[in-house]
Design an enzyme around this catalytic site. Structure first.
Site, mmCIF file in Angstrom:
data_model
loop_
_atom_site.group_PDB
_atom_site.id
_atom_site.type_symbol
_atom_site.label_atom_id
_atom_site.label_comp_id
_atom_site.label_asym_id
_atom_site.label_seq_id
_atom_site.Cartn_x
_atom_site.Cartn_y
_atom_site.Cartn_z
ATOM 1 N N HIS A 53 38.381 -25.122 2.619
ATOM 2 C CA HIS A 53 38.064 -25.607 1.266
ATOM 3 C C HIS A 53 37.715 -24.442 0.334
ATOM 4 C CE1 HIS A 53 36.109 -28.601 -1.550
ATOM 5 N NE2 HIS A 53 35.469 -27.498 -1.909
ATOM 6 N N GLU A 54 36.759 -23.625 0.753
ATOM 7 C CA GLU A 54 36.328 -22.517 -0.105
ATOM 8 C C GLU A 54 37.423 -21.459 -0.245
ATOM 9 O OE1 GLU A 54 33.882 -22.989 -1.855
ATOM 10 O OE2 GLU A 54 32.753 -24.517 -0.765
ATOM 11 N N HIS B 54 39.567 -22.347 -3.129
ATOM 12 C CA HIS B 54 39.006 -21.826 -4.380
ATOM 13 C C HIS B 54 39.321 -20.336 -4.531
ATOM 14 C CE1 HIS B 54 36.836 -25.347 -5.610
ATOM 15 N NE2 HIS B 54 36.033 -25.360 -4.561
ATOM 16 N N HIS C 151 42.897 -19.669 -5.348
ATOM 17 C CA HIS C 151 43.152 -20.087 -6.731
ATOM 18 C C HIS C 151 42.767 -18.942 -7.675
ATOM 19 C CE1 HIS C 151 42.913 -23.828 -9.606
ATOM 20 N NE2 HIS C 151 43.819 -22.956 -9.977
#
Length: 601
Positions: free
Chosen positions: A391-392, A395, A398
């Site tokens: 998940h992180e 980020h 991105h």
């Protein structure tokens, strides 16, 4: 990495800590850079009252503002990460306090810019853009500022609000200090009867225990300090929401929600459509809890039974190294460009993995345009931690791709988009694990339950939080005070509605709202749910190798904040103004429920 006794920061191996020397070699070096940045701010302030004179002045102001923002970001993040590494470290706390305080002053000094920009006539702005080609880079930024013209105050009023920002943000700081540094949960018993210290980081290993008494003791112990301090938590939340209601009113918004969403031109109907759609599919979540109650064979299914895995504990126990390996393998479907960035993250200590005394709880990613992203984790050797890593890392990648494609003023994606990239990776990890273990019934059950818990936690639970948050803001605006009793009762009613008739309440009501740090992030939580629904469609397209899907996703990652988020998402293939993207996500969830029911039959 999950220890019975928390390590001190100094005892954590370097390989499990982020390398802040990627930012600065020392606190002194950061302070020297900060002093230099303040001199650039002095240059910027000399342009006050002159932005409308000609295109050159406006361009110089925008370039200086960009330079200041880049430098302050690097300096602030360094202090922020120093503080979050160990909130009991007085030197780090003092450093963070110093820069936070001075940022308020700098913000006030620079506050003249937006009022001056909105005061320039449209025809003059068009003329400036024509005669000065270098202003083209800032066109979208100027458009966003000018679209908020009705809500930008006078120069003096903007300066006053900027000067007051540190005090206005105090409830958030108080909450985080209380929750991360001061709150203790006492000692509990593990499955062998040994006394162990319960912490934010290790609670899942006890709340998921196959021993019902262990998980009951852990859940009740975790709830206790929140209940004991319920009035304090109510006051911090009341002060925080009151501050945002006040600012919304001062800036001529109808509500704090409108103020929060309008900057990115997100219609409030997107929020309401989410809540309505989730409420119309509560039967799916209720069906899951009824199934779990049946499989566990209990007369009453209490809240402390919710997290126990049906397939057994730790079927896919993963160390930090194991988690990185699984994440690499799963995300390889995104191709060599993505893997190049991910390998940089894993190999260059962008991640702070181990829990230690005083470390901020939970997990997050924060990026620095002049350096790289950083990730905070509190690793527990459970598969859940691998999901948090994926998940992180979503980020981080991105930020990694937008940093390489956009100027600094557009590199940071708005939250509405950022959580798409993170939950996208969770979906890909689930698809990978189900394929990898397709012939192992027990592990498939374990993975499907991980997915179901993730979907419920992201779409259902965050929508529950979004309902709570909006109701609390409305009540605070109307009544002026949020009491612990009111917050307890409202949260309890929502918990009962979202969990359904199969779950029997137990323990206290306070923890269900007081432990949520995202309530101090101003209408943040709903975006987890919208993002998970959007990423469900995008990840399926990439996983199934649909034509153009990977290229569209790279374009999405590279766009950053260069356009309004609804438009960026539309180009990727999802229309968040239409409830169909939510319906598609619930269809996938229902299929996963069917699959696990068949395996358990």
């Amino acid at each position: 990495m999950a220890e019975e006794k928390l390590l001190s920061r100094n005892d954590v191996p370097a390989a499990l800590k982020w390398d802040l020397k990627l930012l600065y070699q020392s606190d002194e070096e950061m302070k020297a850079d900060f002093d230099a940045t303040k001199k650039v701010v002095d240059q910027f302030t000399k342009l006050q009252g002159k932005l409308a004179v000609d295109a050159k002045n406006l361009l110089v102001a925008l370039i200086l503002g960009k330079q200041i923002d880049e430098e302050l970001e690097k300096e602030f993040v360094y202090a922020f990460l120093r503080r979050d590494s160990d909130t009991t470290d007085a030197t780090a706390t003092e450093l963070y306090g110093m820069i936070s305080s001075q940022l308020s002053t700098i913000s006030a000094q620079m506050a003249f810019m937006e009022p001056e920009v909105v005061d320039i006539d449209d025809g003059v702005i068009d003329q400036f853009l024509t005669v000065e080609p270098k202003l083209a880079e800032f066109k979208f930024m100027l458009t966003k500022i000018r679209n908020e013209k009705a809500h930008v105050l006078s120069k003096l009023e903007e300066q006053l609000l900027s000067r007051a920002s540190k005090s206005l943000n105090a409830p958030d700081e108080i909450y985080n200090t209380l929750n991360d540094a001061d709150l203790t949960f006492g000692m509990i018993h593990d499955e062998d009867g040994n006394e162990v210290q319960l912490t934010h980081g290790n609670r899942s290993q006890f709340t998921e225990s196959q021993n019902r008494e262990v998980r009951k003791e852990a859940v009740l112990a975790y709830e206790k300090p929140y209940h004991d301090l319920r009035n304090t938590f109510a006051q911090t939340l009341n002060s925080y929401m009151g501050m945002h209601n006040m600012q919304a009113d001062v800036r001529h918004y109808a509500s704090a929600r409108e103020a929060s969403l309008s900057g990115n031109q997100i219609d409030e109907q997107v929020y309401d459509t989410l809540i309505s759609s989730v409420n119309s599919h509560l039967d799916l979540a209720h069906r899951w809890y009824a199934l779990k109650k049946k499989v566990l064979g209990v007369d009453k299914f209490y809240k402390y039974d919710i997290n126990v895995p049906i397939a057994g504990n730790d079927l896919l126990k993963t160390t930090f190294e194991d988690g990185k390996k699984l994440t690499r393998e799963a995300l390889s479907v995104l191709g060599p460009k993505y893997m190049e960035g991910l390998n940089q993250e894993f190999d260059n200590r962008w991640i702070d993995a181990a829990e230690n005394k005083g470390k901020r709880s939970g997990g997050y990613q924060i990026s620095v345009y002049q350096a790289n992203p950083f990730i905070l984790l509190n690793w527990t050797d459970k598969l859940y931690s691998t999901y948090v890593l994926a998940h992180e890392s979503g980020h981080a990648m991105h930020s990694y791709f937008s940093q390489r494609a956009q100027p600094s003023e557009y590199f940071e994606a708005p939250i509405f988009l950022a959580e798409v990239a993170s939950t996208f990776n969770e979906n890909i990890l689930t698809d990978y694990l189900l394929e990898k273990y397709q012939d192992d019934r027990q592990i498939k059950i374990f993975i499907l339950e991980q997915y179901i818990n993730g979907f419920i936690g992201t779409i259902y639970r965050q929508s529950q939080f979004a309902e709570f948050e909006h109701n609390a803001y409305q009540t605070q605006a109307k009544v002026g005070t949020l009491t612990a009793d009111y917050l307890d009762n409202m949260s309890s009613d929502l918990v009962d509605k979202y969990y359904g008739p199969s779950v029997t309440p137990t323990g206290t009501k306070t923890q269900s709202w007081a432990y949520v740090p995202h309530f101090y992030m101003n209408y943040y939580v709903y975006q987890y749910a919208t993002s998970m629904a959007a990423s469900t469609a995008l990840s399926a397209q990439v996983w199934n190798h649909e034509d153009g899907a990977l290229e569209r996703y790279y374009d999405f990652l590279s766009a950053g904040g260069s356009d309004y988020p609804i438009e960026t998402l539309k180009r990727a293939g999802v229309d968040a103004t239409d409830s169909q993207y939510l319906e598609r996500a619930f269809k996938v969830f229902e299929q996963r429920l069917d699959e696990i029911e068949a395996l358990l039959a």
